[in-house]
Design a protein around this motif. Structure first.
Motif, PDB file in Angstrom:
ATOM      1  N   ALA A   1     -24.861 -13.198  52.372  1.00 50.95           N
ATOM      2  CA  ALA A   1     -25.265 -12.508  51.152  1.00 50.95           C
ATOM      3  C   ALA A   1     -24.056 -11.987  50.372  1.00 50.95           C
ATOM      4  O   ALA A   1     -24.214 -11.251  49.426  1.00 50.95           O
ATOM      5  N   SER A   2     -22.866 -12.365  50.782  1.00 46.56           N
ATOM      6  CA  SER A   2     -21.637 -11.865  50.166  1.00 46.56           C
ATOM      7  C   SER A   2     -21.346 -12.548  48.846  1.00 46.56           C
ATOM      8  O   SER A   2     -22.000 -13.498  48.468  1.00 46.56           O
ATOM      9  N   GLY A   3     -20.310 -12.062  48.213  1.00 43.70           N
ATOM     10  CA  GLY A   3     -19.840 -12.698  47.000  1.00 43.70           C
ATOM     11  C   GLY A   3     -20.452 -12.082  45.771  1.00 43.70           C
ATOM     12  O   GLY A   3     -20.082 -10.990  45.389  1.00 43.70           O
TER      13      GLY A   3
ATOM     14  N   ILE B   1     -21.747 -11.113  37.195  1.00 43.76           N
ATOM     15  CA  ILE B   1     -21.321 -10.492  38.448  1.00 43.76           C
ATOM     16  C   ILE B   1     -20.044 -11.183  38.923  1.00 43.76           C
ATOM     17  O   ILE B   1     -19.989 -12.395  39.034  1.00 43.76           O
ATOM     18  N   VAL B   2     -19.033 -10.388  39.206  1.00 49.13           N
ATOM     19  CA  VAL B   2     -17.770 -10.899  39.723  1.00 49.13           C
ATOM     20  C   VAL B   2     -17.755 -10.779  41.240  1.00 49.13           C
ATOM     21  O   VAL B   2     -17.352 -11.696  41.948  1.00 49.13           O
ATOM     22  N   SER B   3     -18.216  -9.623  41.753  1.00 48.11           N
ATOM     23  CA  SER B   3     -18.188  -9.390  43.195  1.00 48.11           C
ATOM     24  C   SER B   3     -19.169  -8.289  43.563  1.00 48.11           C
ATOM     25  O   SER B   3     -19.317  -7.312  42.831  1.00 48.11           O
TER      26      SER B   3
ATOM     27  N   ILE C   1     -20.120  -2.837  42.721  1.00 44.53           N
ATOM     28  CA  ILE C   1     -20.328  -4.038  41.907  1.00 44.53           C
ATOM     29  C   ILE C   1     -19.144  -4.177  40.964  1.00 44.53           C
ATOM     30  O   ILE C   1     -18.766  -3.218  40.295  1.00 44.53           O
ATOM     31  N   ASP C   2     -18.570  -5.356  40.918  1.00 41.49           N
ATOM     32  CA  ASP C   2     -17.589  -5.706  39.903  1.00 41.49           C
ATOM     33  C   ASP C   2     -18.291  -6.666  38.953  1.00 41.49           C
ATOM     34  O   ASP C   2     -18.930  -7.631  39.399  1.00 41.49           O
TER      35      ASP C   2
ATOM     36  N   ILE D   1     -15.148  -4.688  35.248  1.00 47.18           N
ATOM     37  CA  ILE D   1     -15.429  -3.265  35.473  1.00 47.18           C
ATOM     38  C   ILE D   1     -15.921  -3.110  36.904  1.00 47.18           C
ATOM     39  O   ILE D   1     -16.719  -3.916  37.370  1.00 47.18           O
ATOM     40  N   HIS D   2     -15.453  -2.091  37.576  1.00 41.53           N
ATOM     41  CA  HIS D   2     -15.920  -1.751  38.930  1.00 41.53           C
ATOM     42  C   HIS D   2     -16.784  -0.502  38.818  1.00 41.53           C
ATOM     43  O   HIS D   2     -16.390   0.480  38.184  1.00 41.53           O
ATOM     44  N   VAL D   3     -17.985  -0.534  39.425  1.00 41.74           N
ATOM     45  CA  VAL D   3     -18.818   0.665  39.561  1.00 41.74           C
ATOM     46  C   VAL D   3     -19.227   0.769  41.018  1.00 41.74           C
ATOM     47  O   VAL D   3     -19.355  -0.236  41.717  1.00 41.74           O
ATOM     48  N   ASP D   4     -19.403   2.000  41.481  1.00 38.60           N
ATOM     49  CA  ASP D   4     -19.861   2.169  42.849  1.00 38.60           C
ATOM     50  C   ASP D   4     -20.718   3.414  42.982  1.00 38.60           C
ATOM     51  O   ASP D   4     -20.832   4.213  42.061  1.00 38.60           O
TER      52      ASP D   4
END
Length: 136
Positions: free
Chosen positions: A32-34, A60-62, A85-86, A118-121
């Motif tokens: 489920a990665s990536g 979605i980048v990552s 999420i990137d 953009i990175h959000v967490d």
């Protein structure tokens, strides 16, 4: 981590019907990665849904990366636990970042000087703009 969200009990006769042991859980998380969103925690998926409701579909980048570390440290990244999420929203990066700063207080917002996403967490609230990624 996925193992916490999906019980992986290995006591004799008490197997989870889908994931029978931690090795299977690890393989499931890796599969489920990536860029998959199925590995994200419900909080991260809810955040992504809010972003999509505001800006339309995003690139979605990552998402989940088992064992991911924060560059230059030995600390686990929130990507390792499905809490980050990137992503990109082409042509709207500044608008998205401003919206996140105003509306996302249950985690972090980060942009990088040498990357376009953009990175959000989910976690402690912080904003870090135009940081070096730490990647060479």
């Amino acid at each position: 981590m996925l193992a916490a969200a999906v019980p992986c009990t290995v006591n004799a006769g008490n197997f989870h019907p889908v994931l029978k042991n931690r090795a299977m859980a690890s393989r499931h998380l890796a599969a489920a990665s990536g860029t998959s969103v199925t590995c994200l925690t419900w909080e991260a998926r809810a955040l992504l849904n809010r972003i999509r409701a505001q800006f339309g579909n995003v690139e979605i980048v990552s998402t989940c990366r088992p064992g991911a570390r924060i560059a230059g440290t030995n600390h686990l990244s929130r990507h390792a636990s499905g809490q980050a999420i990137d992503f990109r929203v082409p042509g709207k990066k500044g608008q998205v970042v401003r919206w996140l700063i105003a509306n996302h207080h249950n985690g972090g917002v980060m942009t990088y000087s040498d990357m376009d996403h953009i990175h959000v967490d989910i976690g402690p609230h912080f904003v870090a703009l135009n940081r070096p990624s730490g990647r060479t």
